[in-house]
Design a protein around this motif. Structure first.
Motif, PDB file in Angstrom:
ATOM      1  N   TYR A   1       0.807  -1.229   0.000  1.00 20.38           N
ATOM      2  CA  TYR A   1       0.000   0.000   0.000  1.00 20.38           C
ATOM      3  C   TYR A   1       0.836   1.274   0.000  1.00 20.38           C
ATOM      4  O   TYR A   1       0.301   2.376  -0.099  1.00 20.38           O
TER       5      TYR A   1
ATOM      6  N   PHE B   1       5.439   5.919   0.039  1.00 23.07           N
ATOM      7  CA  PHE B   1       6.541   6.736   0.567  1.00 23.07           C
ATOM      8  C   PHE B   1       7.827   6.331  -0.150  1.00 23.07           C
ATOM      9  O   PHE B   1       7.985   5.172  -0.543  1.00 23.07           O
TER      10      PHE B   1
ATOM     11  N   GLY C   1      10.983   7.019   7.852  1.00 24.16           N
ATOM     12  CA  GLY C   1      11.376   6.326   6.628  1.00 24.16           C
ATOM     13  C   GLY C   1      10.190   5.982   5.763  1.00 24.16           C
ATOM     14  O   GLY C   1       9.135   6.579   5.874  1.00 24.16           O
ATOM     15  N   GLY C   2      10.450   4.997   4.964  1.00 29.87           N
ATOM     16  CA  GLY C   2      11.440   3.959   5.037  1.00 29.87           C
ATOM     17  C   GLY C   2      11.435   3.246   6.410  1.00 29.87           C
ATOM     18  O   GLY C   2      10.544   3.399   7.216  1.00 29.87           O
TER      19      GLY C   2
ATOM     20  N   GLU D   1      11.228   5.690  13.850  1.00 35.64           N
ATOM     21  CA  GLU D   1      10.280   4.670  13.379  1.00 35.64           C
ATOM     22  C   GLU D   1      10.988   3.323  13.256  1.00 35.64           C
ATOM     23  O   GLU D   1      12.106   3.246  12.722  1.00 35.64           O
TER      24      GLU D   1
ATOM     25  N   ASN E   1      10.371  -1.054  12.465  1.00 36.12           N
ATOM     26  CA  ASN E   1       9.499  -2.157  12.059  1.00 36.12           C
ATOM     27  C   ASN E   1       9.812  -3.375  12.922  1.00 36.12           C
ATOM     28  O   ASN E   1      10.995  -3.723  13.083  1.00 36.12           O
TER      29      ASN E   1
ATOM     30  N   GLY F   1       5.732   0.322  13.763  1.00 37.01           N
ATOM     31  CA  GLY F   1       4.746   0.114  12.698  1.00 37.01           C
ATOM     32  C   GLY F   1       4.123  -1.266  12.812  1.00 37.01           C
ATOM     33  O   GLY F   1       4.671  -2.243  12.324  1.00 37.01           O
TER      34      GLY F   1
ATOM     35  N   GLN G   1       0.525  -1.731  12.228  1.00 38.48           N
ATOM     36  CA  GLN G   1      -0.517  -1.629  11.173  1.00 38.48           C
ATOM     37  C   GLN G   1      -1.750  -2.455  11.514  1.00 38.48           C
ATOM     38  O   GLN G   1      -2.856  -1.955  11.442  1.00 38.48           O
TER      39      GLN G   1
ATOM     40  N   ARG H   1       2.341  -6.791   4.559  1.00 37.14           N
ATOM     41  CA  ARG H   1       3.293  -6.559   5.654  1.00 37.14           C
ATOM     42  C   ARG H   1       4.056  -7.845   5.931  1.00 37.14           C
ATOM     43  O   ARG H   1       3.529  -8.941   5.781  1.00 37.14           O
TER      44      ARG H   1
ATOM     45  N   ASP I   1       1.732   2.521  15.198  1.00 43.46           N
ATOM     46  CA  ASP I   1       0.978   2.934  14.006  1.00 43.46           C
ATOM     47  C   ASP I   1       0.010   1.830  13.632  1.00 43.46           C
ATOM     48  O   ASP I   1       0.419   0.661  13.524  1.00 43.46           O
TER      49      ASP I   1
ATOM     50  N   TYR J   1      -4.245   5.518  10.908  1.00 42.77           N
ATOM     51  CA  TYR J   1      -4.402   6.073   9.572  1.00 42.77           C
ATOM     52  C   TYR J   1      -5.435   5.279   8.788  1.00 42.77           C
ATOM     53  O   TYR J   1      -5.416   4.044   8.804  1.00 42.77           O
ATOM     54  N   CYS J   2      -6.305   6.008   8.084  1.00 40.62           N
ATOM     55  CA  CYS J   2      -7.254   5.342   7.197  1.00 40.62           C
ATOM     56  C   CYS J   2      -6.492   4.927   5.940  1.00 40.62           C
ATOM     57  O   CYS J   2      -5.754   5.743   5.366  1.00 40.62           O
TER      58      CYS J   2
ATOM     59  N   THR K   1      -5.222   4.590   2.482  1.00 40.58           N
ATOM     60  CA  THR K   1      -5.466   5.232   1.192  1.00 40.58           C
ATOM     61  C   THR K   1      -4.839   4.351   0.124  1.00 40.58           C
ATOM     62  O   THR K   1      -3.721   3.849   0.304  1.00 40.58           O
TER      63      THR K   1
END
Ligand code: SAM
Ligand code: SF4
Length: 373
Positions: free
Chosen positions: A19, A22, A60-61, A93, A95, A117, A119, A131, A156, A187-188, A190
């Motif tokens: 998705y 960035f 990031g990233g 940030e 992961n 992150g 999600q 992911r 996030d 976050y919705c 997009t």
């Protein structure tokens, strides 16, 4: 220009999520990361930062993709070139799948705000997003880092994933809140043009706006019941755990962006570094965004309206451009009354506050367009 806020973009990921648009380079080799660090060091030196910085945001990233040795080098150069206030907020940030215990330790010795992150805690929904992290990696990252009692800790999350039910979203929020964290960004989803998800879901039923709005409203109510309050359209925090870097950016304070695709703002003009590692390594000039100053001021104002608190006269006095153009608070109040007349349910206006209602936050675009006239 003096910058008190610094953003550093680390443009590498192990692979692209389906998705994400960035700027990041998937699966970089060691030499590419080293070349990035060499150039970043030059930019840090050239920035000549001389007054103590209030916030650094390392985004990031996937900044946590760097090896321990690369992170050590990165932190050493930030220490060398960025003078910091003792109270400075340093966010990074990370992961989950990139965090070994050793790396976690190294990161926590430098930063005081972590953003993980996640999600979704639901592995089926994470698979839909492309992911990589496994449940066990998320759990390990959250429990090992959380046990260090770092003061500010963010997760996030993404909602509005095709096929996701309200119940599943509530479960994600419940799981996040159960980890005793101080901050959640929601976050919705997009669907960004050119991403794998845009192709995969072409012609398929995505979550409609009404359900997404219901998820957003439910998020506010649910997290409020856990004392985690919405303070910006997509951001929620326990009192005092709001992200200072983002607050400064939303309220029009200058910031220096370093790294490819990063944006800088000197209070008047914006510029963005090339979204290409090659071009950035070559030293190509950033793209300048120089617009009419009245329009810039309106832009600063409507970005500040993304916050729940909105503007008051003191905040407005702190805006650099306002100080040079002498657009006083009463001028902003006049404009706010015009917009409120057009959209009474979107805006609150009193002598010392201009903010959006809950509906106004949800329809921020409509309020912003009305403000720009
Ligand atoms: C660009 S990522 C960088 C952080 C880190 N690499 C990660 O994946 O968590 C920052 C956040 O942007 C959000 N994001 C990126 N693309 C998005 C999209 N298309 N829709 C909604 N949120 C998105 C994700 O929640 C992600 O955590
Ligand atoms: S969401 Fe994060 S990990 Fe995924 S591609 Fe974007 S920056 Fe990389």
């Amino acid at each position: 220009m003096f910058f008190e806020n610094v953003y550093i973009h680390i443009p590498f990921c192990s692979r692209k999520c389906d998705y994400c648009s960035f700027f990041s380079v998937p699966n970089p080799g060691k030499s590419l990361i080293d070349a990035y660090l060499n150039r970043l060091e030059e930019d840090l030196a050239d920035a000549n930062l001389s007054i103590p910085v209030k916030t650094i945001y390392i985004g990031g990233g996937t900044p946590s993709l760097l090896s321990c040795a690369q992170l050590e080098r990165f932190y050493a150069m930030v220490r060398k070139y960025v003078p910091l206030l003792p109270s400075a907020e340093i966010s990074m940030e990370c992961n989950p799948e990139t965090l070994s215990p050793e790396k976690g330790e190294l990161i926590l010795n430098f930063v005081n705000r972590l953003s993980i992150g996640v999600q979704s805690f639901n592995h089926k929904l994470r698979a839909k997003l492309g992911r990589q992290s496994k449940d066990s990696e998320i759990e390990a990252a959250l429990s090992s880092l959380r046990s260090r009692r770092i003061k500010d800790f963010n997760i996030d999350l993404i909602y509005g994933i095709p096929g996701q039910s309200l119940k599943e979203w509530e479960h994600d929020l419940e799981t996040a809140a159960a980890h005793d964290i101080s901050h959640i960004s929601c976050y919705c989803l997009t669907i960004e043009e050119g991403t794998a998800l845009a192709t995969a879901f072409e012609g398929e039923n995505l979550i409609d706006d009404e359900i997404a709005a219901e998820m957003w409203s439910m998020t506010g109510a649910f997290l409020e019941s856990r004392k985690i309050r919405r303070y910006e359209i997509s951001n929620y925090a326990k009192p005092g755990a709001e992200c200072a870097h983002n607050i400064n950016v939303w309220y029009g304070q200058p910031y220096l962006g370093l790294g490819p695709a990063s944006t800088s703002f000197d209070g008047k003009d914006r510029w963005t570094q090339p979204s290409s590692l090659e071009k950035w390594l070559d030293g190509q000039a950033p793209e300048m965004d120089i617009i009419d100053l009245e329009y810039r001021m309106a832009e600063i104002f409507i970005i500040g309206l993304r916050t729940v608190e909105g503007w008051n006269s003191n905040r407005w006095k702190e805006v650099f451009l306002q100080k040079t153009m002498y657009v006083d608070w009463s001028t902003m109040l006049e404009r706010a009354f015009v917009v409120k007349k057009l959209h009474p349910d979107l805006m609150n206006v009193s002598d010392d506050n201009i903010s959006l209602t809950e509906k106004g936050l949800l329809f921020w675009n409509t309020a912003a367009e009305a403000w720009l006239g």
